[in-house]
Design a protein around this motif. Structure first.
Motif, mmCIF file in Angstrom:
data_model
loop_
_atom_site.group_PDB
_atom_site.id
_atom_site.type_symbol
_atom_site.label_atom_id
_atom_site.label_comp_id
_atom_site.label_asym_id
_atom_site.label_seq_id
_atom_site.Cartn_x
_atom_site.Cartn_y
_atom_site.Cartn_z
ATOM 1 N N GLN A 85 -0.101 -43.282 27.341
ATOM 2 C CA GLN A 85 -0.851 -44.534 27.223
ATOM 3 C C GLN A 85 -1.428 -44.647 25.822
ATOM 4 O O GLN A 85 -2.284 -43.848 25.435
ATOM 5 N N GLY A 129 -0.642 -50.454 28.685
ATOM 6 C CA GLY A 129 -0.330 -49.878 29.977
ATOM 7 C C GLY A 129 0.287 -48.500 29.838
ATOM 8 O O GLY A 129 0.538 -48.021 28.732
ATOM 9 N N LEU A 130 0.522 -47.841 30.962
ATOM 10 C CA LEU A 130 1.142 -46.515 30.947
ATOM 11 C C LEU A 130 2.655 -46.655 30.879
ATOM 12 O O LEU A 130 3.245 -47.491 31.557
ATOM 13 N N TYR A 157 3.254 -39.534 31.856
ATOM 14 C CA TYR A 157 3.094 -40.876 31.308
ATOM 15 C C TYR A 157 2.322 -40.786 29.995
ATOM 16 O O TYR A 157 1.492 -39.897 29.809
#
Lengths: 112, 115
Positions: B38, B43-44, B36
């Protein structure tokens, strides 16, 4: 397509005040829902998760609580905020517990 | 039990040079693995995922990762860094029975891009 919303985007609250953060998901049914907290410069801490309406599991003991009044709505609450509750709160959803999670935009909470 | 270790808390590269973010995992069963990204105050966002198909996984924004079971690694790479790649990156492992939600997050690697 699925979307996830969080509000408010930012919040400044005094110590001892109540808290209510809301998360809603669109475009899917019966999602698994999660609340995370991210303190400054640190990783993600899972706070709560839910596999269905009214089903809440807590990962970390604290003065926070969560509720899921509707299938696609997840609420994070507190009766009295502490300074240590400051942080970035993220809501996420997944189709199954082991699947990838999709995150909302987050809420920046500052407790003064 | 499962765990994930991101070997570098900070990585700094020059724009246009390759990016390597390292991740090692520990898992009792065949895991699923994710990366992920960020960006600040966001948000991720899922970059890519491995779920026991091809070991070389291509993701968004030119990133890719290779699953190496013998090394228990899932390093993230990109041939040429762009200024917009500056962000925090999280390696995540998932397996059945691995925890309440099945996901374990690494502590993150902060990627800095020098102009």
């Amino acid at each position: 397509s699925q979307t996830i919303h969080q509000w408010p985007a930012t919040l400044v609250q005094p110590v001892g005040s109540p808290l209510s953060l809301e998360c809603t998901v669109e475009g899917t049914s019966n999602p698994n829902l999660y609340w995370y907290r991210q303190a400054a410069g640190r990783g993600l801490q899972l706070l709560f998760y839910s596999v269905g309406i009214g089903q809440i599991s807590s990962e970390v003991p604290q003065n926070l609580s969560a509720s899921r009044p509707q299938d696609r709505q997840f609420i994070l609450s507190s009766k009295k905020l502490l300074l240590s509750d400051s942080g970035f709160y993220l809501c996420a959803w997944s189709g199954q517990p082991r699947d990838e999670q999709f995150f909302g935009p987050g809420t920046r909470l500052t407790v003064l | 039990a499962q765990s994930v270790t991101q070997l570098d808390s900070h990585v700094s590269v020059s724009e246009g040079t390759p990016v390597l973010l390292r991740c090692n995992y520990s898992s009792s069963y065949s895991p699923s693995l994710f990366w992920y990204v960020q960006h600040p105050n966001k948000g991720l966002q899922l970059l890519l995922k491995y779920t026991s198909a091809a070991t070389l996984v291509k993701g968004i924004n030119g990133f890719e990762a290779e699953f190496k079971k013998s090394e228990t690694s899932f390093h993230l790479t990109k041939p040429s860094a762009h200024m917009s790649d500056a962000a925090e990156y999280f390696c995540v492992v998932s397996q059945s029975g691995g925890g309440a939600d099945g996901l374990t997050f690494g502590k993150g690697t902060h990627l800095i891009i020098q102009p």
